[in-house]
Write a protein that holds these residues in place. Structure first.
Motif, short mmCIF file in Angstrom:
data_model
loop_
_atom_site.label_atom_id
_atom_site.label_comp_id
_atom_site.label_asym_id
_atom_site.label_seq_id
_atom_site.Cartn_x
_atom_site.Cartn_y
_atom_site.Cartn_z
N LEU A 172 9.93 -12.44 -52.05
CA LEU A 172 10.09 -11.38 -51.05
C LEU A 172 11.49 -11.38 -50.44
O LEU A 172 11.90 -10.39 -49.83
CB LEU A 172 9.06 -11.54 -49.93
N GLY A 173 12.21 -12.49 -50.61
CA GLY A 173 13.49 -12.64 -49.93
C GLY A 173 13.28 -13.22 -48.55
O GLY A 173 12.16 -13.61 -48.17
N THR A 174 14.33 -13.30 -47.78
CA THR A 174 14.26 -13.78 -46.40
C THR A 174 14.61 -12.64 -45.45
O THR A 174 15.13 -11.60 -45.87
CB THR A 174 15.26 -14.94 -46.18
N ILE A 175 14.33 -12.85 -44.17
CA ILE A 175 14.70 -11.84 -43.18
C ILE A 175 16.18 -11.52 -43.27
O ILE A 175 16.60 -10.36 -43.26
CB ILE A 175 14.34 -12.33 -41.76
N GLN A 176 17.00 -12.58 -43.39
CA GLN A 176 18.45 -12.40 -43.44
C GLN A 176 18.89 -11.67 -44.71
O GLN A 176 19.68 -10.72 -44.65
CB GLN A 176 19.16 -13.75 -43.35
N SER A 177 18.39 -12.11 -45.88
CA SER A 177 18.85 -11.51 -47.13
C SER A 177 18.41 -10.06 -47.27
O SER A 177 19.20 -9.19 -47.69
CB SER A 177 18.38 -12.34 -48.33
N VAL A 178 17.15 -9.76 -46.94
CA VAL A 178 16.65 -8.38 -47.06
C VAL A 178 17.38 -7.46 -46.08
O VAL A 178 17.65 -6.30 -46.39
CB VAL A 178 15.12 -8.34 -46.84
N SER A 179 17.73 -7.98 -44.91
CA SER A 179 18.45 -7.17 -43.91
C SER A 179 19.83 -6.77 -44.40
O SER A 179 20.40 -5.77 -43.93
CB SER A 179 18.57 -7.95 -42.60
N GLN A 180 20.39 -7.54 -45.35
CA GLN A 180 21.76 -7.30 -45.79
C GLN A 180 21.86 -6.54 -47.12
O GLN A 180 22.95 -6.18 -47.54
CB GLN A 180 22.50 -8.63 -45.92
N ILE A 181 20.74 -6.28 -47.79
CA ILE A 181 20.78 -5.57 -49.07
C ILE A 181 21.18 -4.11 -48.84
O ILE A 181 20.63 -3.43 -47.97
CB ILE A 181 19.41 -5.66 -49.78
N THR A 182 22.14 -3.64 -49.63
CA THR A 182 22.65 -2.28 -49.48
C THR A 182 22.19 -1.39 -50.64
O THR A 182 21.68 -1.88 -51.65
CB THR A 182 24.19 -2.28 -49.46
#
Length: 433
Positions: A172-182
Motif C-alpha cells: 500500500l505504501g506509507t503515508i509519506q510515500s503515497v502523499s508524495q506520488i505525482t
C-alpha cells in the motif's frame, strides 16, 4: 489409504486441464480453460509487476495506479464502469502484490465481450484525473491496516525480514510515500509497465472460444507495444533477529518466522505441507496444543509467502502479554518435535489429504483456476497443472518433512516481530537458550 487412492483414481478424468494458448500479433498471450457447466466466465489480466518494482521513495505506486484504472476513462465515468458489470450481477476488481498485479471481471457468459471491452478500456484509456481523491482513499486504507494488528504485523514482518530489498516495500505504501506520488510518477510507471509484452490473459469458464478471441483481437490488438526494461534484482537475504513495535493495545501480536524455498523450487510443496502440519488448521500441531489444550490464544496459524527468488514461512498469534513468552516456548517445543521425531506416515497422510481436499474444493471456483494459471505463467512460464501439484504432494515423505524443519528452523535464522505494549518485548536469544 486404499480408499484415498481409489478416490483419487475416480477424480482423474475431471483433472484434465485442456488449456488453450493463443498469442495476439502484439505478443499478448491468452490462456483459456473451458468449463461448460458454469453460468459464468472469469477474465483476468495479469502484469508481472508489483510493489517490488517501484522506485525507492515511491512505495505504493503500483497499488495507486491499480486504483486509478477504475476512476474513469476517455469514454466512461467511474459509475458507468461499475454499472456495466455490477448491474448485470458481475464482479469487477483488482489486486496488487509484491510481484504482480491482476485485474479481473467475473460475469455471466452472455457478457464475455463486455468484460473484455471494459478491461481494455480501463487499461488503455484511463485518464488518471482523480488522483487527489484516490490518494485520500489510499491514505485511509493505510490507516485502516495500521489499526488492524492482525494485518499490520504481517506487513511489519516482511519489512523486517526483507530489509534492504524491494520485497520489504509495503504494497500500500506509507503515508509519506503515497502523499508524495505525482501524476508524472504515475504516467511514467504506467508507460514503463503496461506494455503488451507484459500482459498475460487468463480466461476460465463458459465462453465461445472463437468469439472470445475475436473480441480480444478487436479490443487489445492496439495495446501499446514496447519492450519493458530488464531490471536486475539482487538476491533477497532473510534477516533474522527481533524487533518490537510499541503499541498501546491489549494483546501482543507477533510473527515468528524462518526462511523458506522460493516459489519455483521443488521444496515449495514440502513447505506447504510442513506449514499445514505446524499450524494450518484446527487439527494442526500448534492450534491443537496452544488453543485447544492450553487455551492461550484465540487465533494462531502458520503461513508461507513464496516469491520468485526467496521465501519465508512462519507463525502468527495474538495473545495476552503475560502469555507471550509461554506461547513462544510451546511453539519452539513443537518445532523441535518435528525436527527430531519423524512424523508417522498415517499422520502425514491425514495432513496431506487435508491439503489435497482444500486444493480441489478451491478449484470449484473458476477464480482459483484463473489465479493458478496466471501465477504459473508469471513464475514458471508454463502451466502448473492440478495433477502436477497432487503428484508433488503424493511424493512427500515423513523424512522430507523432518529434514525441512531441520534445514530452515535454525536458531540463527529465526525472526521475531511483535506489536504491543512496550514492557513485554522479548529478545529471541532469551527464548532460544
Amino acid at each position: 489409504m486404499k480408499n484415498y487412492k481409489r478416490a483419487k483414481h475416480l477424480l482423474l478424468p475431471s483433472l484434465e486441464e485442456n488449456i488453450q494458448t493463443h498469442t495476439l500479433p502484439n505478443q499478448i498471450h491468452i490462456f483459456t480453460k473451458h468449463l461448460p457447466y458454469l453460468f459464468s466466465v472469469t477474465v483476468g489480466i495479469w502484469v508481472p509487476v508489483g510493489s517490488a518494482s517501484e522506485p525507492y521513495g515511491k512505495e505504493g505506486l503500483a497499488h495507486f495506479l491499480e486504483h486509478l484504472f477504475f476512476k474513469g476513462t476517455k469514454t466512461k465515468t467511474t459509475r458507468e464502469i461499475m454499472e456495466a458489470i455490477e448491474c448485470k450481477g458481475g464482479q469487477i476488481n483488482a489486486f496488487t502484490t509484491q510481484e504482480y498485479t491482476c485485474f479481473y471481471i467475473k460475469t455471466l457468459a452472455d457478457y464475455q465481450n463486455l468484460s473484455i471491452e471494459i478491461l481494455a478500456d480501463i487499461l488503455k484509456n484511463s485518464t488518471f484525473k482523480e488522483i487527489e481523491k484516490e490518494r485520500n482513499v489510499i491514505l485511509e486504507e493505510i490507516s485502516s491496516l495500521e489499526d488492524t494488528p492482525e494485518e499490520n504485523i504481517i506487513e511489519l514482518y516482511h519489512q523486517f525480514v526483507w530489509q534492504n530489498h524491494s520485497l520489504s516495500k509495503p504494497v500500500l505504501g506509507t503515508i509519506q510515500s503515497v502523499s508524495q506520488i505525482t501524476k508524472r510518477d504515475i504516467a511514467s510507471f504506467y508507460k514503463k509497465v503496461y506494455t503488451s509484452q507484459n500482459i498475460i490473459v487468463t480466461v476460465v469458464g463458459n465462453f465461445d472460444e472463437k468469439e472470445l478471441l475475436q473480441s480480444f483481437h478487436h479490443f487489445f490488438n492496439d495495446f501499446p507495444r514496447h519492450i519493458p526494461p530488464t531490471e536486475l534484482q539482487k538476491q533477497p537475504l532473510f534477516h533474522a533477529g527481533t524487533k518490537h513495535h510499541s503499541r498501546k493495545i491489549s494483546q501482543i501480536h507477533f510473527c515468528l518466522g524462518f526462511p523458506a524455498p522460493s516459489i519455483t523450487e521443488q521444496e515449495r510443496s514440502i513447505c506447504e505441507l510442513a506449514t499445514n502440519i505446524l499450524g494450518g488448521g484446527s487439527t494442526s500441531r500448534l492450534f491443537y496444543r496452544i488453543r485447544e489444550q492450553e487455551g492461550l490464544a484465540y487465533n494462531i496459524f502458520s503461513f508461507n509467502d513464496l516469491f520468485r527468488y526467496a521465501g519465508t514461512f512462519g507463525i502468527y498469534a495474538g495473545v495476552a502479554p503475560e502469555n507471550f513468552e509461554k506461547v513462544l516456548n510451546i511453539i519452539f517445543q513443537e518445532i523441535e518435535k518435528l525436527k527430531n521425531e519423524t512424523i508417522s506416515k498415517n499422520e502425514l497422510d491425514l495432513y496431506r489429504q487435508e491439503l489435497i481436499g482444500e486444493l480441489l474444493l478451491a478449484h470449484e471456483d473458476p477464480s482459483t483456476h484463473m489465479t493458478r494459471i496466471g501465477k504459473s505463467i508469471i513464475y514458471e512460464n508454463r502451466i502448473v497443472s492440478i495433477k502436477e501439484i497432487l503428484s508433488e504432494y503424493d511424493q512427500i515423505t515423513p523424512k522430507q518433512i523432518c529434514n525441512f524443519f531441520k534445514k530452515y528452523c535454525q536458531p540463527a535464522n529465526t525472526a521475531l516481530i511483535s506489536l504491543g505494549p512496550e514492557k513485554y518485548k522479548l529478545k529471541i536469544n532469551s527464548i532460544l537458550l
